[in-house]
Motif scaffolding. Sequence first.
Motif, PDB file in Angstrom:
ATOM      1  N   ALA A 193       0.832  -1.209   0.000  1.00  0.00           N
ATOM      2  CA  ALA A 193       0.000   0.000   0.000  1.00  0.00           C
ATOM      3  C   ALA A 193       0.867   1.260   0.000  1.00  0.00           C
ATOM      4  O   ALA A 193       0.525   2.255  -0.656  1.00  0.00           O
ATOM      5  CB  ALA A 193      -0.935  -0.004   1.202  1.00  0.00           C
ATOM      6  N   VAL A 194       1.975   1.223   0.715  1.00  0.00           N
ATOM      7  CA  VAL A 194       2.890   2.372   0.715  1.00  0.00           C
ATOM      8  C   VAL A 194       3.466   2.571  -0.683  1.00  0.00           C
ATOM      9  O   VAL A 194       3.513   3.693  -1.195  1.00  0.00           O
ATOM     10  CB  VAL A 194       4.018   2.181   1.755  1.00  0.00           C
TER      11      VAL A 194
ATOM     12  N   ALA B 255       2.093   1.588  -3.487  1.00  0.00           N
ATOM     13  CA  ALA B 255       0.996   2.018  -4.367  1.00  0.00           C
ATOM     14  C   ALA B 255       0.762   3.522  -4.236  1.00  0.00           C
ATOM     15  O   ALA B 255       0.536   4.216  -5.237  1.00  0.00           O
ATOM     16  CB  ALA B 255      -0.277   1.244  -4.035  1.00  0.00           C
ATOM     17  N   ALA B 256       0.840   4.043  -3.014  1.00  0.00           N
ATOM     18  CA  ALA B 256       0.679   5.483  -2.808  1.00  0.00           C
ATOM     19  C   ALA B 256       1.826   6.240  -3.461  1.00  0.00           C
ATOM     20  O   ALA B 256       1.619   7.318  -4.042  1.00  0.00           O
ATOM     21  CB  ALA B 256       0.616   5.796  -1.313  1.00  0.00           C
ATOM     22  N   ALA B 257       3.037   5.683  -3.394  1.00  0.00           N
ATOM     23  CA  ALA B 257       4.192   6.328  -4.027  1.00  0.00           C
ATOM     24  C   ALA B 257       4.033   6.344  -5.550  1.00  0.00           C
ATOM     25  O   ALA B 257       4.414   7.324  -6.200  1.00  0.00           O
ATOM     26  CB  ALA B 257       5.480   5.610  -3.633  1.00  0.00           C
TER      27      ALA B 257
ATOM     28  N   ASP C  73       1.060   6.398  -7.098  1.00  0.00           N
ATOM     29  CA  ASP C  73       0.014   7.398  -7.327  1.00  0.00           C
ATOM     30  C   ASP C  73       0.549   8.823  -7.256  1.00  0.00           C
ATOM     31  O   ASP C  73       0.103   9.703  -7.993  1.00  0.00           O
ATOM     32  CB  ASP C  73      -1.120   7.236  -6.312  1.00  0.00           C
ATOM     33  N   ASP C  74       1.517   9.043  -6.375  1.00  0.00           N
ATOM     34  CA  ASP C  74       2.099  10.378  -6.202  1.00  0.00           C
ATOM     35  C   ASP C  74       3.219  10.677  -7.195  1.00  0.00           C
ATOM     36  O   ASP C  74       3.802  11.762  -7.169  1.00  0.00           O
ATOM     37  CB  ASP C  74       2.641  10.540  -4.775  1.00  0.00           C
TER      38      ASP C  74
ATOM     39  N   ASN D 121       5.125  -0.414  -8.611  1.00  0.00           N
ATOM     40  CA  ASN D 121       5.121  -0.998  -7.273  1.00  0.00           C
ATOM     41  C   ASN D 121       5.883  -2.324  -7.334  1.00  0.00           C
ATOM     42  O   ASN D 121       5.431  -3.264  -7.973  1.00  0.00           O
ATOM     43  CB  ASN D 121       3.675  -1.222  -6.829  1.00  0.00           C
TER      44      ASN D 121
END
Length: 97
Positions: free
Chosen positions: A55-56, A58-60, A62-63, A69
Amino acid sequence: MTAMELRFRLHAFPHIGSRSLSALQAGHIRTWARALKDSGIAASYQRVIFANVSAVFAAAVDDGIIARNPCRAGTSRGRMTVCSRFVPHSRSSTARP
């Protein structure tokens, strides 16, 4: 400290925390996943830890911090044991004569 923070401190940072997000590759994740498996913790807990780390990443993604990932590579995900779903016996098969 939250449960997720504790999982990261105990099970993720000691293995992958010394590298930057952009430096981590699927091979690093495979090595870490193998270490989780070899540690003897429950497979279900391993999956929770792996999902939190993924999840971390995936957020990276997205950002725009990283392109992909590394936890989503087919070779990385294959390391997490998947439990088969529990199917209870039917009443008729367990009925006493």
